[in-house]
Design an enzyme around this catalytic site. Structure first.
Site, PDB file in Angstrom:
ATOM      1  N   GLY A  28      -6.233  18.061 -20.290  1.00  0.00           N
ATOM      2  CA  GLY A  28      -5.636  18.898 -19.248  1.00  0.00           C
ATOM      3  C   GLY A  28      -7.234  19.138 -18.730  1.00  0.00           C
ATOM      4  N   SER A  29      -8.119  18.579 -18.987  1.00  0.00           N
ATOM      5  CA  SER A  29      -9.352  18.650 -17.505  1.00  0.00           C
ATOM      6  C   SER A  29      -9.347  18.328 -16.045  1.00  0.00           C
ATOM      7  CB  SER A  29     -10.275  17.556 -18.124  1.00  0.00           C
ATOM      8  OG  SER A  29     -10.487  16.425 -18.097  1.00  0.00           O
ATOM      9  N   ASN A  30      -8.383  17.342 -15.825  1.00  0.00           N
ATOM     10  CA  ASN A  30      -7.892  17.962 -14.445  1.00  0.00           C
ATOM     11  C   ASN A  30      -7.510  18.677 -13.597  1.00  0.00           C
ATOM     12  OD1 ASN A  30      -9.449  15.582 -12.217  1.00  0.00           O
ATOM     13  ND2 ASN A  30      -8.417  14.404 -14.627  1.00  0.00           N
ATOM     14  N   MET A 106       1.010  10.305 -18.284  1.00  0.00           N
ATOM     15  CA  MET A 106       1.398   9.018 -19.032  1.00  0.00           C
ATOM     16  C   MET A 106       2.389   8.734 -19.172  1.00  0.00           C
ATOM     17  SD  MET A 106      -2.196   8.937 -19.243  1.00  0.00           S
ATOM     18  CE  MET A 106      -2.232   7.665 -19.944  1.00  0.00           C
ATOM     19  N   ARG A 107       3.526   8.638 -18.554  1.00  0.00           N
ATOM     20  CA  ARG A 107       4.995   8.456 -17.951  1.00  0.00           C
ATOM     21  C   ARG A 107       4.999   7.849 -16.714  1.00  0.00           C
ATOM     22  NH1 ARG A 107       7.523   8.833 -22.569  1.00  0.00           N
ATOM     23  NH2 ARG A 107       6.305   9.677 -24.339  1.00  0.00           N
ATOM     24  N   LEU A 108       5.502   6.531 -16.679  1.00  0.00           N
ATOM     25  CA  LEU A 108       5.926   6.532 -15.880  1.00  0.00           C
ATOM     26  C   LEU A 108       7.423   6.765 -15.410  1.00  0.00           C
ATOM     27  CD1 LEU A 108       6.439   2.269 -16.415  1.00  0.00           C
ATOM     28  CD2 LEU A 108       4.632   3.302 -14.961  1.00  0.00           C
ATOM     29  N   HIS A 125      -6.045   8.755 -10.430  1.00  0.00           N
ATOM     30  CA  HIS A 125      -6.497   7.269 -11.350  1.00  0.00           C
ATOM     31  C   HIS A 125      -7.827   7.156 -11.393  1.00  0.00           C
ATOM     32  CE1 HIS A 125      -5.120   3.509 -13.852  1.00  0.00           C
ATOM     33  NE2 HIS A 125      -6.052   3.189 -12.668  1.00  0.00           N
TER      34      HIS A 125
END
Length: 217
Positions: A28-30, A106-108, A125
């Site tokens: 969660g750094s972003n 990390m999920r489509l 990204h």
């Protein structure tokens, strides 16, 4: 409320703070960088919700430290992606979310989430798209022998990092770079680029016309 825009009109500037939901799967750094920018008054927005597919992820601790509501779920408990996304969309709509920010989620995603939020959902990204989409963008760049890596913020369209590009920033690859050193420099760029783009969204400065994104001064 900002919205999808096929006709080339600027996404509307909200009169009240932009209501944001952040999707994340890990550290969660972003999210932290974005939350600090909002708290400092650099972005006319409010963080309303953090959605996480891993109930033990550290991003949930970060969210609680900023007093942001969290919604954690376990995908294996659902019959399909569509099933849990229907639940998520109901949550987003109940909270009046204007903008969805994918920050290490990390999920489509499927049409269930994309269709109601197209033009209002962005992703950060760790590569200069369209090069090196998908997992491990920095590692892909190193293994390919690229001389330039970087970060991209783009709209989400349901493909694997295929949505219209909003902003990019390059990071030179050094001869002695390791995955750790390169990833660290890319992350520092992400921490600046993502809040900047969210700020543009909050200010109504972004125009989306097909695949072309224009940012007004």
């Amino acid at each position: 409320m900002i919205g999808s825009n096929e006709g080339g009109q600027a996404l509307a500037k909200p009169s009240s703070p932009l209501k944001i939901a952040v999707f994340a799967s890990g550290n969660g750094s972003n999210f932290q960088a974005l939350a600090e920018a909002v708290k400092a008054g650099k972005i006319h927005a409010s963080l309303e919700l953090v959605v996480c597919d891993k109930p033990s992820a550290y991003v949930l601790e970060r969210a609680r430290s900023f007093e942001v509501e969290t919604y954690a779920f376990s995908p294996k408990q659902y019959a399909s992606r569509e099933a849990y996304e229907e639940e998520i969309v109901a949550k987003l709509q109940a909270k009046g979310i204007d903008l969805v920010v994918m920050a290490g989620y990390m999920r489509l995603v499927t049409h269930v989430l994309v269709e109601p939020y197209y033009g209002r959902m962005i992703n950060v990204h760790p590569a200069l798209l369209p090069a090196f989409p998908g997992m491990n963008g920095a590692l892909q760049a190193l293994e390919y022998g690229a001389k330039i890596a970087g970060a991209t913020v783009h709209f989400v369209d349901g493909g694997t990092d295929t949505g219209p590009i909003i902003a990019q920033q390059a990071v030179a690859i050094q001869e002695d770079d390791t995955l750790e050193t390169l990833s660290s420099r890319i992350q520092q760029v992400e921490y600046e680029l993502l809040p900047k783009v969210v700020g543009w969204m909050a200010e109504g400065r972004i125009t989306l016309n097909g695949r072309k994104v224009t940012i007004t001064q």
